[in-house]
Design a protein around this motif. Structure first.
Motif, PDB file in Angstrom:
ATOM      1  N   VAL A 173     -24.136  25.751 -44.193  1.00 11.65           N
ATOM      2  CA  VAL A 173     -24.721  27.012 -44.340  1.00 11.65           C
ATOM      3  C   VAL A 173     -24.281  28.171 -43.286  1.00 11.65           C
ATOM      4  N   THR A 174     -23.341  28.858 -44.223  1.00  8.91           N
ATOM      5  CA  THR A 174     -23.281  30.465 -43.212  1.00  8.91           C
ATOM      6  C   THR A 174     -24.254  30.441 -42.765  1.00  8.91           C
ATOM      7  N   PRO A 175     -24.259  31.405 -41.391  1.00  4.10           N
ATOM      8  CA  PRO A 175     -25.658  31.908 -40.526  1.00  4.10           C
ATOM      9  C   PRO A 175     -25.926  33.085 -41.559  1.00  4.10           C
ATOM     10  N   VAL A 176     -24.688  33.640 -42.335  1.00  5.71           N
ATOM     11  CA  VAL A 176     -26.336  34.697 -42.719  1.00  5.71           C
ATOM     12  C   VAL A 176     -26.999  33.873 -43.731  1.00  5.71           C
ATOM     13  N   ARG A 177     -26.089  33.538 -44.593  1.00  4.50           N
ATOM     14  CA  ARG A 177     -26.886  32.888 -45.447  1.00  4.50           C
ATOM     15  C   ARG A 177     -27.885  32.216 -45.421  1.00  4.50           C
ATOM     16  N   ALA A 178     -28.617  31.624 -43.344  1.00  4.67           N
ATOM     17  CA  ALA A 178     -29.821  31.021 -42.998  1.00  4.67           C
ATOM     18  C   ALA A 178     -30.103  31.883 -42.929  1.00  4.67           C
ATOM     19  N   TYR A 179     -29.679  32.848 -42.025  1.00  2.00           N
ATOM     20  CA  TYR A 179     -30.775  34.360 -41.971  1.00  2.00           C
ATOM     21  C   TYR A 179     -31.794  34.352 -42.475  1.00  2.00           C
ATOM     22  N   PHE A 180     -30.740  34.959 -43.185  1.00  3.48           N
ATOM     23  CA  PHE A 180     -32.177  35.147 -44.921  1.00  3.48           C
ATOM     24  C   PHE A 180     -32.400  34.653 -45.478  1.00  3.48           C
ATOM     25  N   ARG A 181     -32.603  32.880 -45.489  1.00  3.65           N
ATOM     26  CA  ARG A 181     -33.513  32.174 -45.892  1.00  3.65           C
ATOM     27  C   ARG A 181     -34.603  31.687 -44.557  1.00  3.65           C
ATOM     28  N   ALA A 182     -33.650  31.776 -43.517  1.00  2.00           N
ATOM     29  CA  ALA A 182     -35.297  30.613 -42.054  1.00  2.00           C
ATOM     30  C   ALA A 182     -35.474  32.156 -41.879  1.00  2.00           C
ATOM     31  N   ILE A 183     -34.795  32.785 -41.601  1.00  3.78           N
ATOM     32  CA  ILE A 183     -35.317  33.646 -40.242  1.00  3.78           C
ATOM     33  C   ILE A 183     -35.888  35.148 -40.690  1.00  3.78           C
ATOM     34  N   TYR A 243     -34.480  42.303 -33.487  1.00  7.98           N
ATOM     35  CA  TYR A 243     -33.365  41.013 -33.157  1.00  7.98           C
ATOM     36  C   TYR A 243     -34.718  40.591 -32.405  1.00  7.98           C
ATOM     37  N   GLU A 244     -35.158  41.923 -31.602  1.00  8.34           N
ATOM     38  CA  GLU A 244     -36.558  41.312 -30.826  1.00  8.34           C
ATOM     39  C   GLU A 244     -37.305  40.301 -30.829  1.00  8.34           C
ATOM     40  N   ASP A 245     -37.866  40.478 -32.377  1.00  8.17           N
ATOM     41  CA  ASP A 245     -39.347  39.500 -33.289  1.00  8.17           C
ATOM     42  C   ASP A 245     -37.778  38.444 -33.264  1.00  8.17           C
ATOM     43  N   ILE A 246     -36.373  38.698 -33.485  1.00  6.00           N
ATOM     44  CA  ILE A 246     -35.859  37.092 -34.012  1.00  6.00           C
ATOM     45  C   ILE A 246     -36.116  36.239 -32.742  1.00  6.00           C
ATOM     46  N   GLU A 247     -35.932  36.820 -31.322  1.00  6.67           N
ATOM     47  CA  GLU A 247     -35.034  36.212 -30.180  1.00  6.67           C
ATOM     48  C   GLU A 247     -37.055  35.412 -29.900  1.00  6.67           C
ATOM     49  N   ASN A 248     -37.939  36.113 -30.729  1.00  9.97           N
ATOM     50  CA  ASN A 248     -39.398  35.280 -30.078  1.00  9.97           C
ATOM     51  C   ASN A 248     -39.775  34.861 -31.687  1.00  9.97           C
ATOM     52  N   THR A 249     -38.990  34.729 -32.133  1.00 10.34           N
ATOM     53  CA  THR A 249     -39.300  33.609 -33.123  1.00 10.34           C
ATOM     54  C   THR A 249     -38.273  31.669 -33.072  1.00 10.34           C
ATOM     55  N   GLU A 250     -39.229  31.106 -33.770  1.00 13.17           N
ATOM     56  CA  GLU A 250     -38.391  29.438 -34.057  1.00 13.17           C
ATOM     57  C   GLU A 250     -38.005  28.996 -34.605  1.00 13.17           C
ATOM     58  N   ILE A 251     -36.520  29.103 -34.391  1.00  8.77           N
ATOM     59  CA  ILE A 251     -35.154  29.138 -34.770  1.00  8.77           C
ATOM     60  C   ILE A 251     -34.985  27.609 -35.650  1.00  8.77           C
ATOM     61  N   GLY A 252     -35.836  26.767 -35.624  1.00  8.99           N
ATOM     62  CA  GLY A 252     -35.290  24.900 -35.578  1.00  8.99           C
ATOM     63  C   GLY A 252     -34.796  24.951 -37.275  1.00  8.99           C
ATOM     64  N   SER A 253     -35.327  25.859 -38.230  1.00 12.98           N
ATOM     65  CA  SER A 253     -35.076  26.057 -39.847  1.00 12.98           C
ATOM     66  C   SER A 253     -33.628  26.663 -39.764  1.00 12.98           C
ATOM     67  N   TYR A 254     -33.019  27.504 -38.956  1.00 14.15           N
ATOM     68  CA  TYR A 254     -32.437  28.202 -39.541  1.00 14.15           C
ATOM     69  C   TYR A 254     -31.565  26.735 -38.808  1.00 14.15           C
ATOM     70  N   GLN A 255     -30.828  26.726 -37.614  1.00 12.36           N
ATOM     71  CA  GLN A 255     -30.355  26.037 -37.086  1.00 12.36           C
ATOM     72  C   GLN A 255     -30.418  24.420 -37.594  1.00 12.36           C
ATOM     73  N   ALA A 256     -31.311  23.826 -38.312  1.00 12.75           N
ATOM     74  CA  ALA A 256     -30.871  22.782 -39.619  1.00 12.75           C
ATOM     75  C   ALA A 256     -30.439  23.274 -41.292  1.00 12.75           C
ATOM     76  N   LEU A 257     -30.241  24.336 -41.244  1.00  9.48           N
ATOM     77  CA  LEU A 257     -29.673  25.143 -42.398  1.00  9.48           C
ATOM     78  C   LEU A 257     -27.694  25.230 -42.066  1.00  9.48           C
ATOM     79  N   CYS A 258     -27.910  25.592 -41.221  1.00  8.75           N
ATOM     80  CA  CYS A 258     -26.204  25.543 -39.943  1.00  8.75           C
ATOM     81  C   CYS A 258     -25.583  24.459 -40.312  1.00  8.75           C
ATOM     82  N   ALA A 259     -26.599  23.090 -39.165  1.00  7.44           N
ATOM     83  CA  ALA A 259     -25.781  21.624 -39.197  1.00  7.44           C
ATOM     84  C   ALA A 259     -25.684  21.567 -40.636  1.00  7.44           C
ATOM     85  N   MET A 260     -26.230  22.042 -41.434  1.00  4.94           N
ATOM     86  CA  MET A 260     -25.515  21.606 -43.178  1.00  4.94           C
ATOM     87  C   MET A 260     -24.963  22.722 -44.048  1.00  4.94           C
TER      88      MET A 260
END
Length: 511
Positions: free
Chosen positions: A167-177, A148-165
């Motif tokens: 996609v559930t947060p869990v699926r967006a996490y496994f696809r983008a993060i 979770y420290e690595d996640i907090e230091n990662t760019e999450i733009g693609s994750y936010q884009a998937l959520c805006a489309m």
């Protein structure tokens, strides 16, 4: 500029004063060590020649050790990957589960694998299942924090884009993060696998299976030629794991290319190894576990003995925690001082390859020996007490910090160093001006991490009479004095939390 220098030197002076106080508190006596140095080689000399006829007896316990390590690391890594997004503050997961999980992770991180294994034996009975459960929990706690420290230091733009489309947060996490943190995660998993092999080799001290049962037995019977054979096979095992981990890490970082067939075969082989280890784990033994006993254990742990917790005498929790901190601080410092020159000798950038290979073998040998074995060796030199704990953690820190330091050195940009070499600048000055300024932040981070690890390892050194809070905790658990165990556990959790906060503040200062 002047104020900054004054602040820097004030901090250095303050650290040296604290180190000196810890040195005096642990009664470190280098002269005593030098006078009794001959005792240091007694056990080592008695290990040779190795008892090769004992090798067949070692294979099955060694397999159980590998089985616990592979299964515990694998299961813990999977659980950590699932739990990490629920702990990360920059993802759109609910806040309440995040706070609860972070507190749980902080609590679990406070206990070494040996204490978790002892607790598991009360729940699942003696044997390798308890050891596997302990390593799973240990790996889960460590990796969840790192992930979770690595996640907090990662760019999450693609994750936010998937959520805006939608996609559930869990699926967006496994696809983008997950693809972003995968290299770091795999590196941490491989490091923990190597660490868990050493942990599992001593879990037999508390009845949690593996080669530790055999090691404890042979040490008790003074059969040191067989002890030497066990340690030699552990060294070979650690060497194979390290070489394999190094190769896998190179593949992940793109430093080595292999064909698709070989990659698929390697993945299938690792999957089959994990599956074989998992399905053949010894089942739990609940014949000696009763619901009433479990309730007493849980009730005692959550109702600590406050008189014992607040006792300020030399047998109270506060004094034992202070001793644990002092042992860890001095041991980490000694290990770091010795590890720096070894790290430079461990890379072919500064010494010929044959010499670097010899140093690497020595460092690997140091790391492959369980820390409790070092405790048993040093106690013959310095006797029971905190000084033995300092010597033990110092040697253990040498092995692991040398490896970390070497990895940092080999990842540096050597162009400034080579430029100074072309100008005829001596080697020591080239290291001073072109290498050390780049190394200091990474070295300091590695030392802080090792200090955090040493706090937990120092908490079980009391098992061999090397001081710290470990012996009272283990004795309380073995005597079913759960209220006392709860008081010690609470103190240990608070101590690790304070050290964690202190380390975080130092890291912020270095950024």
């Amino acid at each position: 500029m002047i104020r900054r220098r004054i602040r820097t030197w004030s901090r250095v002076l303050g650290f040296l004063l604290v180190l000196y106080a810890a040195f005096r508190f642990t009664e470190c006596d280098p002269l005593l060590f030098w006078e009794r140095r001959a005792h240091l080689t007694d056990i080592v000399v008695r290990m040779f020649p190795l008892n090769w006829s004992y090798v067949p007896r070692i294979f099955l316990p060694l397999w159980y050790t590998l089985q616990m390590s592979v299964t515990g690391t694998g299961l813990g890594a999977v659980l950590a990957l699932v739990a990490a997004p629920w702990c990360a503050g920059n993802l759109s997961f609910p806040a309440v589960p995040r706070k609860i999980l972070r507190i749980l992770i902080q609590i679990l991180r406070s206990f070494p694998a040996l204490i978790l294994a002892l607790l598991a034996t009360f729940l699942f009975g003696l044997g390798s299942f308890a050891g596997t459960a302990a390593l799973t929990v240990y790996t889960f706690a460590i990796l969840t924090r790192l992930n979770y420290e690595d996640i907090e230091n990662t760019e999450i733009g693609s994750y936010q884009a998937l959520c805006a489309m939608g996609v559930t947060p869990v699926r967006a996490y496994f696809r983008a993060i997950v693809p972003e943190i995968a290299p770091s995660c795999l590196t941490n998993v491989l490091y923990l696998l190597e660490t868990n092999v050493r942990h599992s080799s001593i879990l037999g001290y508390v009845g949690a299976g593996g080669i530790g049962l055999l090691l404890n037995e042979k040490i008790s019977w003074l059969e040191y030629d067989k002890v030497g054979m066990i340690l030699f096979l552990l060294f070979l095992t650690a060497g194979v794991i390290e070489l394999s981990s190094h190769g896998l890490a190179q593949l992940v970082r793109g430093e080595r290319a292999v064909g698709r067939r070989f990659r698929h075969a390697m993945i299938c082989g690792l999957g089959l190894l994990f599956l074989l280890c998992t399905v053949t784990v010894q089942p739990p033994d609940f014949t000696r576990t009763s619901p009433a006993a479990v309730r007493r254990m849980i009730g005692g742990l959550f109702q600590p003995d406050w008189n014992f917790f607040l006792d300020m005498s030399s047998s109270g929790v506060g004094y034992l925690l202070l001793e644990t901190v002092c042992i860890s601080l001095v041991g980490t410092f000694v290990g770091a001082v010795l590890a720096v020159p070894l790290a430079f000798l461990n890379t072919s950038r500064f010494v010929p390859k044959p010499a670097a290979a010899c140093v690497r073998i020595v460092i690997m040998a140091i790391r492959s020996v369980p820390f409790l074995i070092y405790g048993l060796i040093f106690i013959r030199v310095s006797g029971p007490g905190a000084f033995t704990g300092v010597l033990t953690l110092g040697v253990c820190s040498v092995g692991l910090l040398s490896k970390r330091f070497t990895e940092v050195i080999e990842s540096l940009d050597f162009r400034p160093y080579d430029a100074l070499a072309a100008m005829g600048v001596p080697a020591l000055l080239r290291i001073r001006y072109a290498i050390l300024p780049e190394l200091f932040p990474a070295f300091a981070s590695a030392i802080l991490y090792r200090f955090d690890v040493n706090i937990r390892e120092a908490s079980v050194l009391g098992l061999v009479g090397a001081g710290g809070i470990g012996a009272p905790l283990i004795f309380a658990m073995n005597q079913y004095a759960w209220n006392e165990a709860g008081a010690i556990a609470l103190g240990l959790v608070l101590l690790v939390w304070l050290v964690d906060c202190f380390s975080s503040e130092i890291r912020k200062e270095m950024e």
